[in-house]
Design a protein around this motif. Structure first.
Motif: not given
Length: 465
Positions: A142-148, A226-230, A266-272, A356-360
């Motif tokens: 979910t953590n890379d699918v949803f933001p993508t 895109l951060g897919i693949g994280g 990592f940045e793609r997952m952490q930052s919005m 926070q940390l690795e995920l928003n």
């Protein structure tokens, strides 16, 4: 009372009944029970984007030999139906849901899996044929699918906003040309100022929208990375080394968007931050549109006791009690839409800083508010352009009368008679209501010919020697 038919499914928390007719499964059913909050469902474009990610993942996993082509192709076929909007009614999780959007991701996985099972001749819930996690969600989190999916959905919807803004700018520019010969009183501090042409005012509006459009285009660029693949935390755990590249290539193919892989997952997952930037650009557009709408309401105020320099096209009766009253309803509606967009931007900002940390985990509310802002701005500006801007007319006599009696005319006298003498004339005009021209001639300050040359309406609205 007829008993609803159900099937039983099992997850890590145990067994749960699911409506027999549902394409979603047990994890979606839990989310429906857990989050009866707003009644709001995911935007159709977000559903479409989510299914695009699943189609692309099946493509990438088949290409690297990780997914059985028989299963992969049926997943893609099922995902295509979701992309086409066939199963939108099966996406039933409230937009206010579990952090990070796990419930939505599983809703997508289960719908695609159950439809794929059905295509293979199985029964819904028979996950040994196609499993929501093991097959549809393969190499994903979910953590890379949803933001993508957020990025893809936003880019798709922004693609619809741009031509609407282009038409808005064009209509304003057309009005600028149409009204270029209309002299009126300028106003600063809502007080009389130097003359200006109505077309010049409208040219300023057109330029403001052109700049807003450009800001949105620039802000959109960040969404394409895109951060897919994280996977779960940006490390790419449980993914093939070639997966990321093939995945982004497949997303590009299915979406038609010019997306690229990020060089730091990592940045793609952490930052919005990219969503804050595009929301900020939409907020800026909203501020400009509010300002323009307010000006139009003011310029059209009256028709007897206001400025009444322009007339907005009547689209509906304005009062349930006052016959003949017509209100600037399109401008009022536009104001309300833009206020809402500004409120959405604040929500997005607060949610973006809450990671926070690795995920928003606040991504669902960021996604909902951003897509809503794009949608309502697109619809509003479209109708505002066609049902208001396009039909604006001008009261030339009223504009000229205000221009000729404005004390702001005294400004043009500064280079000829000096500021102090001009101020005396202006004060007398304001006190007596006499036109400046008459006072200047009566006092013998200038001859009628000199006054007429200096107070030439067109010359007063342009630089002069």
């Amino acid at each position: 009372m007829e008993t609803k038919k159900v099937r039983k499914e099992k997850d890590s928390l145990g067994e749960l009944e699911v409506p027999e007719s549902a394409y979603y499964g047990v994890q979606t059913a839990r989310a429906v029970a857990n989050f009866p909050i707003s009644g709001l469902r995911p935007h159709p474009t977000f559903i479409r984007a989510s299914a695009m990610i699943k189609w692309a993942a099946a493509q990438a996993n088949m290409a690297i030999g990780k997914l059985d082509p028989k299963i992969g192709k049926i997943i893609q076929k099922s995902a295509e139906e979701v992309i086409d909007g066939k199963w939108n009614d099966q996406f039933v999780v409230d937009v206010f849901q579990a952090g990070a959007g796990t419930s939505h991701n599983m809703n997508t996985n289960e719908v695609i899996a159950n439809r794929a099972i059905e295509m293979l001749g199985g029964r819904r819930g028979e996950y040994k044929l196609v499993h929501p996690n093991d097959h549809v969600n393969m190499s994903q989190s979910t953590n890379d699918v949803f933001p993508t999916a957020m990025r893809v959905a936003a880019l798709l919807m922004l693609r619809d906003l741009d031509p609407v803004l282009a038409r808005f700018e064009k209509r304003l520019s057309e009005k600028a040309k149409e009204f270029d010969d209309v002299i009126k009183s300028g106003r600063t501090h809502l007080q009389d100022a130097v003359p200006i042409r109505l077309g010049q005012e409208f040219s300023g509006y057109a330029r403001a929208i052109a700049r807003s459009r450009k800001r949105i285009a620039v802000a959109s660029e960040g969404l394409k990375e895109l951060g897919i693949g994280g996977s779960a935390a940006g490390t790419g755990i449980n993914t093939h080394p070639d997966y990321k590249k093939k995945m982004v290539s497949a997303v590009k193919k299915i979406s038609g968007l010019d997306v690229v892989p990020s060089n730091n997952l990592f940045e793609r997952m952490q930052s919005m931050a990219d969503f804050v930037e595009i929301s900020g650009a939409l907020r800026e557009l909203a501020v400009e549109v509010i300002r323009i709408a307010n000006d139009l309401r003011l310029l059209s105020s009256g028709p007897r006791t206001g400025l009444a320099e322009i007339v907005l096209p009547p689209v509906q009766p304005g009062s349930s009690i006052m016959p003949g009253k017509v209100n600037p309803v399109m401008a009022e509606m536009t104001n309300m839409v833009c206020f809402h967009v500004i409120g959405n931007d604040l929500t997005i900002t607060m949610a973006a800083q809450a990671g926070q940390l690795e995920l928003n985990v606040m991504m669902p509310v960021i996604n909902f508010n951003l897509l809503q802002s794009v949608e309502i701005l697109t619809r509003d500006i479209d109708v505002f352009t066609e049902r208001c801007i396009k039909g604006i007319t001008v009261n030339r006599e009223r504009c000229r009368a205000y221009a000729e009696t404005s004390v702001g005319l005294a400004t043009i006298l500064n280079p000829t008679i000096g500021y102090e003498a001009a101020a005396v004339v202006a004060k007398e005009s304001a006190a007596t209501g006499k036109p400046l021209r008459d006072i200047i001639i009566e006092k013998g300050i200038l001859s009628p010919k000199e006054v007429d040359e200096i107070l030439d309406p067109v010359k007063m609205t342009e630089p002069s020697a």
